[in-house]
Design an enzyme around this catalytic site. Structure first.
Site, PDB file in Angstrom:
ATOM      1  N   GLY A   1      40.660  52.065   5.956  1.00  0.00           N
ATOM      2  CA  GLY A   1      41.126  50.954   6.773  1.00  0.00           C
ATOM      3  C   GLY A   1      40.964  49.640   6.041  1.00  0.00           C
ATOM      4  O   GLY A   1      40.149  49.536   5.109  1.00  0.00           O
TER       5      GLY A   1
ATOM      6  N   GLN B   1      40.275  40.651   5.001  1.00  0.00           N
ATOM      7  CA  GLN B   1      39.797  41.255   3.746  1.00  0.00           C
ATOM      8  C   GLN B   1      40.730  40.987   2.567  1.00  0.00           C
ATOM      9  O   GLN B   1      40.335  41.196   1.424  1.00  0.00           O
ATOM     10  CB  GLN B   1      39.603  42.764   3.916  1.00  0.00           C
TER      11      GLN B   1
ATOM     12  N   CYS C   1      32.466  49.806   3.745  1.00  0.00           N
ATOM     13  CA  CYS C   1      33.538  48.831   3.927  1.00  0.00           C
ATOM     14  C   CYS C   1      34.032  48.421   2.547  1.00  0.00           C
ATOM     15  O   CYS C   1      33.219  48.249   1.629  1.00  0.00           O
ATOM     16  CB  CYS C   1      32.989  47.613   4.667  1.00  0.00           C
ATOM     17  N   LEU C   2      35.346  48.237   2.397  1.00  0.00           N
ATOM     18  CA  LEU C   2      35.882  47.871   1.078  1.00  0.00           C
ATOM     19  C   LEU C   2      35.396  46.485   0.623  1.00  0.00           C
ATOM     20  O   LEU C   2      35.425  46.197  -0.570  1.00  0.00           O
ATOM     21  CB  LEU C   2      37.407  47.928   1.087  1.00  0.00           C
TER      22      LEU C   2
ATOM     23  N   HIS D   1      35.740  49.310  13.534  1.00  0.00           N
ATOM     24  CA  HIS D   1      35.362  48.595  12.305  1.00  0.00           C
ATOM     25  C   HIS D   1      36.415  47.529  11.960  1.00  0.00           C
ATOM     26  O   HIS D   1      36.073  46.368  11.701  1.00  0.00           O
ATOM     27  CB  HIS D   1      35.218  49.618  11.171  1.00  0.00           C
ATOM     28  N   GLU D   2      37.680  47.934  11.963  1.00  0.00           N
ATOM     29  CA  GLU D   2      38.744  46.999  11.561  1.00  0.00           C
ATOM     30  C   GLU D   2      38.949  45.921  12.613  1.00  0.00           C
ATOM     31  O   GLU D   2      39.179  44.751  12.277  1.00  0.00           O
ATOM     32  CB  GLU D   2      40.053  47.745  11.292  1.00  0.00           C
TER      33      GLU D   2
ATOM     34  N   HIS E   1      36.603  43.062  12.176  1.00  0.00           N
ATOM     35  CA  HIS E   1      36.942  42.124  11.095  1.00  0.00           C
ATOM     36  C   HIS E   1      37.771  40.948  11.621  1.00  0.00           C
ATOM     37  O   HIS E   1      37.667  39.832  11.112  1.00  0.00           O
ATOM     38  CB  HIS E   1      37.761  42.829  10.002  1.00  0.00           C
TER      39      HIS E   1
HETATM   40 ZN    ZN Z   1      35.463  46.652   6.562  1.00  0.00          ZN
END
Ligand code: ZN
Length: 200
Positions: free
Chosen positions: A46, A51, A93-94, A137-138, A141
């Site tokens: 995701g 991000q 997380c990226l 999670h997304e 953000h």
């Molecule tokens: Zn993340």
């Protein structure tokens, strides 16, 4: 199509609230494609607008088996309309390379969003499946909330953050979530798999 640079933890951008998308323009379509390309290139499940430095209410998810066909999903102006139950899971997380820590999540969520054609859709994700966790999670953000804010043990989180050269958990953002913790302990509902784990 292009791969964008991922904003890393420590940047103030990740703490800002994203704006609703008023029109699904060509720019938004290109952004969604770029976000998917960026997510696949980094082997994530995701990725959210902030991000890639775009404070817009959009995220992309693909929870399909990496060995099988892709199943890209785009969520625009998402709203979580139902949530219940609780689980703990080992999340990454990226924006936090190589950092995994146990966080609290709802077990089931229902999300309403628009697709790239502006058509509304509703998805129900259950039983703490990857999709349910990824949506939460997304979605976070878009409100400047990060997975480490949901840490079950901030000291464990701090340790792994330090090991990866990232700033510690920000105490002001830490979420207590006693109602989730109580269910997790009572049901011993802990998912051990790493989320957003690389294929190798
Ligand atoms: Zn993340």
């Amino acid at each position: 199509m292009s791969i964008r640079k991922i904003v890393k933890y420590g940047s103030d951008v990740l703490r800002q609230k994203s704006k609703e998308i008023s029109k699904i323009s060509k720019k938004i379509q290109v952004l969604a494609e770029d976000m998917l390309d960026t997510m696949y290139a980094n082997r994530g499940v995701g990725l959210a607008g902030p991000q890639v430095g775009e404070l817009l209410r959009i995220f992309v998810i693909d929870v399909s088996d990496p060995k099988g066909p892709c199943n890209p999903m785009v969520f625009i102006n998402p709203k979580i309309i139902k949530k219940d139950g609780a689980i703990a899971c080992n999340e990454g997380c990226l924006s936090f390379p190589d950092v995994y820590t146990y966080v609290r999540r709802y077990k089931n969520v229902t999300v309403k969003a628009l697709d790239l054609k502006g058509k509304p859709f509703i998805i129900e994700a259950k039983d703490g499946e990857l999709l349910s966790r990824a949506i939460q999670h997304e979605f976070d953000h878009l409100n400047g909330v990060l997975f480490v804010d949901h840490s079950r043990n901030r000291f464990d989180a701090d340790k792994v953050l330090a090991e990866n050269g990232l700033p510690p958990v920000q105490a002001d953002y830490l979420l207590e979530e006693p109602e989730l913790e109580e269910i997790i302990v009572r049901e011993n509902s802990v998912i051990e798999d790493k989320m957003e784990e690389n294929e190798e």
